[in-house]
Design a protein around this motif. Structure first.
Motif, PDB file in Angstrom:
ATOM      1  N   TRP A  94       0.836  -1.203   0.000  1.00 26.73           N
ATOM      2  CA  TRP A  94       0.000   0.000   0.000  1.00 26.73           C
ATOM      3  C   TRP A  94       0.872   1.255   0.000  1.00 26.73           C
ATOM      4  CZ3 TRP A  94      -4.546  -0.706   3.993  1.00 26.73           C
ATOM      5  CH2 TRP A  94      -5.309  -1.838   3.643  1.00 26.73           C
ATOM      6  N   GLU A  95       1.897   1.246   0.850  1.00 21.37           N
ATOM      7  CA  GLU A  95       2.810   2.399   0.907  1.00 21.37           C
ATOM      8  C   GLU A  95       3.514   2.600  -0.426  1.00 21.37           C
ATOM      9  OE1 GLU A  95       5.187   3.637   4.486  1.00 21.37           O
ATOM     10  OE2 GLU A  95       4.733   1.529   4.983  1.00 21.37           O
ATOM     11  N   ALA A  96       3.989   1.512  -1.018  1.00 25.53           N
ATOM     12  CA  ALA A  96       4.681   1.600  -2.304  1.00 25.53           C
ATOM     13  C   ALA A  96       3.759   2.161  -3.386  1.00 25.53           C
ATOM     14  CB  ALA A  96       5.211   0.228  -2.706  1.00 25.53           C
ATOM     15  N   ALA A  97       2.454   1.935  -3.229  1.00 25.03           N
ATOM     16  CA  ALA A  97       1.474   2.441  -4.191  1.00 25.03           C
ATOM     17  C   ALA A  97       1.059   3.884  -3.896  1.00 25.03           C
ATOM     18  CB  ALA A  97       0.245   1.536  -4.194  1.00 25.03           C
ATOM     19  N   GLY A  98       1.635   4.485  -2.843  1.00 25.30           N
ATOM     20  CA  GLY A  98       1.380   5.895  -2.572  1.00 25.30           C
ATOM     21  C   GLY A  98       0.509   6.192  -1.362  1.00 25.30           C
ATOM     22  N   LYS A  99       0.027   5.179  -0.658  1.00 25.90           N
ATOM     23  CA  LYS A  99      -0.747   5.458   0.563  1.00 25.90           C
ATOM     24  C   LYS A  99       0.222   5.929   1.647  1.00 25.90           C
ATOM     25  CE  LYS A  99      -4.794   2.598  -0.039  1.00 25.90           C
ATOM     26  NZ  LYS A  99      -5.808   1.862   0.707  1.00 25.90           N
ATOM     27  N   ARG A 100      -0.192   6.961   2.377  1.00 24.78           N
ATOM     28  CA  ARG A 100       0.660   7.537   3.431  1.00 24.78           C
ATOM     29  C   ARG A 100       0.212   7.043   4.795  1.00 24.78           C
ATOM     30  NH1 ARG A 100       1.805  11.254   7.070  1.00 24.78           N
ATOM     31  NH2 ARG A 100      -0.368  11.821   7.361  1.00 24.78           N
ATOM     32  N   ARG A 101       1.170   6.662   5.609  1.00 30.05           N
ATOM     33  CA  ARG A 101       0.876   6.157   6.946  1.00 30.05           C
ATOM     34  C   ARG A 101       1.534   7.031   8.007  1.00 30.05           C
ATOM     35  NH1 ARG A 101       4.745   1.057   8.396  1.00 30.05           N
ATOM     36  NH2 ARG A 101       4.595   1.960  10.463  1.00 30.05           N
ATOM     37  N   ASN A 102       1.137   6.800   9.237  1.00 34.34           N
ATOM     38  CA  ASN A 102       1.799   7.451  10.370  1.00 34.34           C
ATOM     39  C   ASN A 102       2.726   6.436  11.037  1.00 34.34           C
ATOM     40  OD1 ASN A 102      -0.301   5.835  11.593  1.00 34.34           O
ATOM     41  ND2 ASN A 102      -0.093   7.055  13.437  1.00 34.34           N
ATOM     42  N   ASN A 103       3.391   6.889  12.075  1.00 35.41           N
ATOM     43  CA  ASN A 103       4.156   6.037  12.969  1.00 35.41           C
ATOM     44  C   ASN A 103       5.136   5.106  12.229  1.00 35.41           C
ATOM     45  OD1 ASN A 103       4.948   5.170  15.449  1.00 35.41           O
ATOM     46  ND2 ASN A 103       3.006   4.235  16.012  1.00 35.41           N
ATOM     47  N   PRO A 104       6.109   5.670  11.524  1.00 39.29           N
ATOM     48  CA  PRO A 104       7.023   4.839  10.732  1.00 39.29           C
ATOM     49  C   PRO A 104       7.870   3.872  11.543  1.00 39.29           C
ATOM     50  CG  PRO A 104       7.772   7.120  10.798  1.00 39.29           C
ATOM     51  CD  PRO A 104       6.405   7.092  11.418  1.00 39.29           C
ATOM     52  N   ASP A 105       8.003   4.080  12.850  1.00 35.03           N
ATOM     53  CA  ASP A 105       8.798   3.180  13.692  1.00 35.03           C
ATOM     54  C   ASP A 105       7.971   2.057  14.318  1.00 35.03           C
ATOM     55  OD1 ASP A 105      11.115   4.667  13.206  1.00 35.03           O
ATOM     56  OD2 ASP A 105      10.704   6.019  14.878  1.00 35.03           O
ATOM     57  N   ALA A 106       6.705   1.947  13.945  1.00 32.04           N
ATOM     58  CA  ALA A 106       5.823   0.963  14.598  1.00 32.04           C
ATOM     59  C   ALA A 106       6.332  -0.466  14.462  1.00 32.04           C
ATOM     60  CB  ALA A 106       4.404   1.076  14.054  1.00 32.04           C
ATOM     61  N   VAL A 107       6.801  -0.845  13.299  1.00 31.94           N
ATOM     62  CA  VAL A 107       7.242  -2.235  13.119  1.00 31.94           C
ATOM     63  C   VAL A 107       8.488  -2.514  13.962  1.00 31.94           C
ATOM     64  CG1 VAL A 107       8.012  -3.980  11.462  1.00 31.94           C
ATOM     65  CG2 VAL A 107       6.135  -2.438  10.871  1.00 31.94           C
ATOM     66  N   ALA A 108       9.380  -1.548  14.064  1.00 30.62           N
ATOM     67  CA  ALA A 108      10.549  -1.717  14.934  1.00 30.62           C
ATOM     68  C   ALA A 108      10.120  -1.854  16.389  1.00 30.62           C
ATOM     69  CB  ALA A 108      11.510  -0.539  14.770  1.00 30.62           C
ATOM     70  N   VAL A 148      -0.781  -0.682  22.581  1.00 34.92           N
ATOM     71  CA  VAL A 148       0.526  -0.029  22.517  1.00 34.92           C
ATOM     72  C   VAL A 148       0.530   1.012  21.394  1.00 34.92           C
ATOM     73  CG1 VAL A 148       3.016  -0.381  22.490  1.00 34.92           C
ATOM     74  CG2 VAL A 148       1.506  -2.220  23.296  1.00 34.92           C
ATOM     75  N   ARG A 149       0.446   2.257  21.785  1.00 35.62           N
ATOM     76  CA  ARG A 149       0.241   3.380  20.858  1.00 35.62           C
ATOM     77  C   ARG A 149       1.354   3.561  19.836  1.00 35.62           C
ATOM     78  NH1 ARG A 149      -0.735   8.241  24.312  1.00 35.62           N
ATOM     79  NH2 ARG A 149      -0.990   9.249  22.302  1.00 35.62           N
ATOM     80  N   ASP A 150       2.591   3.260  20.211  1.00 38.61           N
ATOM     81  CA  ASP A 150       3.703   3.460  19.281  1.00 38.61           C
ATOM     82  C   ASP A 150       4.062   2.187  18.519  1.00 38.61           C
ATOM     83  OD1 ASP A 150       4.698   2.279  21.610  1.00 38.61           O
ATOM     84  OD2 ASP A 150       6.561   3.424  21.616  1.00 38.61           O
ATOM     85  N   ALA A 151       3.249   1.141  18.675  1.00 42.04           N
ATOM     86  CA  ALA A 151       3.469  -0.125  17.973  1.00 42.04           C
ATOM     87  C   ALA A 151       2.248  -0.476  17.124  1.00 42.04           C
ATOM     88  CB  ALA A 151       3.793  -1.231  18.971  1.00 42.04           C
ATOM     89  N   THR A 152       1.600   0.551  16.619  1.00 45.21           N
ATOM     90  CA  THR A 152       0.498   0.387  15.679  1.00 45.21           C
ATOM     91  C   THR A 152       0.491   1.588  14.744  1.00 45.21           C
ATOM     92  OG1 THR A 152      -1.873  -0.085  15.461  1.00 45.21           O
ATOM     93  CG2 THR A 152      -1.221   1.394  17.244  1.00 45.21           C
ATOM     94  N   TRP A 153      -0.158   1.435  13.608  1.00 46.96           N
ATOM     95  CA  TRP A 153      -0.196   2.523  12.633  1.00 46.96           C
ATOM     96  C   TRP A 153      -1.433   2.408  11.760  1.00 46.96           C
ATOM     97  CZ3 TRP A 153       2.520  -1.933  11.772  1.00 46.96           C
ATOM     98  CH2 TRP A 153       2.380  -2.547  10.537  1.00 46.96           C
ATOM     99  N   THR A 154      -1.683   3.507  11.016  1.00 44.44           N
ATOM    100  CA  THR A 154      -2.791   3.517  10.064  1.00 44.44           C
ATOM    101  C   THR A 154      -2.419   4.389   8.874  1.00 44.44           C
ATOM    102  OG1 THR A 154      -5.183   3.639   9.840  1.00 44.44           O
ATOM    103  CG2 THR A 154      -4.114   5.417  11.085  1.00 44.44           C
ATOM    104  N   PHE A 155      -3.378   4.589   7.997  1.00 49.65           N
ATOM    105  CA  PHE A 155      -3.166   5.316   6.753  1.00 49.65           C
ATOM    106  C   PHE A 155      -4.141   6.488   6.649  1.00 49.65           C
ATOM    107  CE2 PHE A 155      -1.500   1.123   6.058  1.00 49.65           C
ATOM    108  CZ  PHE A 155      -0.382   1.334   5.272  1.00 49.65           C
ATOM    109  N   THR A 181       2.796   2.783  26.040  1.00 49.47           N
ATOM    110  CA  THR A 181       3.910   2.805  25.096  1.00 49.47           C
ATOM    111  C   THR A 181       4.677   1.490  25.183  1.00 49.47           C
ATOM    112  OG1 THR A 181       5.496   3.725  26.662  1.00 49.47           O
ATOM    113  CG2 THR A 181       4.159   5.308  25.370  1.00 49.47           C
ATOM    114  N   THR A 182       5.468   1.247  24.175  1.00 50.75           N
ATOM    115  CA  THR A 182       6.337   0.059  24.178  1.00 50.75           C
ATOM    116  C   THR A 182       7.225   0.052  25.414  1.00 50.75           C
ATOM    117  OG1 THR A 182       6.328  -0.033  21.775  1.00 50.75           O
ATOM    118  CG2 THR A 182       8.136  -1.158  22.885  1.00 50.75           C
ATOM    119  N   ASP A 183       7.834   1.184  25.716  1.00 54.65           N
ATOM    120  CA  ASP A 183       8.735   1.240  26.873  1.00 54.65           C
ATOM    121  C   ASP A 183       8.016   0.914  28.174  1.00 54.65           C
ATOM    122  OD1 ASP A 183      10.891   1.838  25.248  1.00 54.65           O
ATOM    123  OD2 ASP A 183      10.745   4.001  25.568  1.00 54.65           O
ATOM    124  N   GLU A 184       6.767   1.352  28.323  1.00 53.51           N
ATOM    125  CA  GLU A 184       6.019   1.014  29.535  1.00 53.51           C
ATOM    126  C   GLU A 184       5.758  -0.493  29.637  1.00 53.51           C
ATOM    127  OE1 GLU A 184       3.366   5.045  30.253  1.00 53.51           O
ATOM    128  OE2 GLU A 184       2.724   3.640  28.697  1.00 53.51           O
TER     129      GLU A 184
END
Length: 191
Positions: free
Chosen positions: A22-36, A141-148, A180-183
């Motif tokens: 989806w991203e490669a096709a041009g959809k923009r997401r938030n939270n780019p560090d979510a997968v890490a 976990v707010r920093d370990a999820t994302w959307t578009f 958060t992940t850290d918590e």
């Protein structure tokens, strides 16, 4: 509150390659560090011996990016299951509908769920709402999820950041604690 790792499970929702497509096709997401952050949670849960459940979406519509025969169905390498970690296949937004997730959790005596994955306002939200309604003590976990980014029904543009924030606001203290992940990692370390 300190919780025992054996009573707490990590639920990893739909971390699949379709979202990269989806991203490669041009959809923009938030939270780019979510997968890490998800990879970090997986490492911490594995180190603590706490159970992990992987959820995969299997599309049923012919145009779905998640058809089992498509490249999008495959899990992202960072979130791949380790031997012995169950993978539960779902065909709707909730990981509890049409699966044995709830019965597996109950049989294992799990009372607390830590939920991460994609997307915040679809499968993560639906799974989190149901977890809360089913009586599980639920952390999202707010920093370990994302959307578009999305267009609303009136054609209004809504940013991924705004959708993410509103979803967290809707779930907070009603269906889950927003953490958060850290918590989460700190909780595992002190349990």
């Amino acid at each position: 509150m300190i919780r025992l790792p054996s009573l707490t499970a990590l639920i990893v929702v739909d971390v699949q390659r379709a979202f990269d497509e989806w991203e490669a096709a041009g959809k923009r997401r938030n939270n780019p560090d979510a997968v890490a952050r998800i990879a970090y949670l997986l490492k911490a849960f594995r180190a603590s011996g706490a159970p992990i459940f992987h959820i995969r979406h299997e599309g049923t519509r012919p145009t779905s990016s998640f058809l089992p025969t498509s490249s999008g169905h495959k899990v992202k390498d960072e979130a791949r299951e380790a031997p012995g970690e169950p993978v539960i296949i779902k065909r709707v937004n909730s990981a509890f509908i049409g699966t044995d997730l709830e019965s597996r959790l109950r049989a294992a005596g799990i009372t607390t769920l830590v939920i991460c994955g994609a997307t915040t306002n679809h499968c993560v939200e639906t799974t989190t709402r149901m977890a809360g309604n089913l009586g599980f003590d639920t952390d999202l976990v707010r920093d370990a999820t994302w959307t578009f980014d999305r267009l609303g029904p009136d054609g209004d543009a809504h940013s991924a950041e705004a959708i993410h924030a509103m979803t967290l606001s809707n779930l907070n203290d009603e269906f889950a604690r927003i953490v958060t992940t850290d918590e989460v990692v700190a909780m595992l370390a002190t349990a």
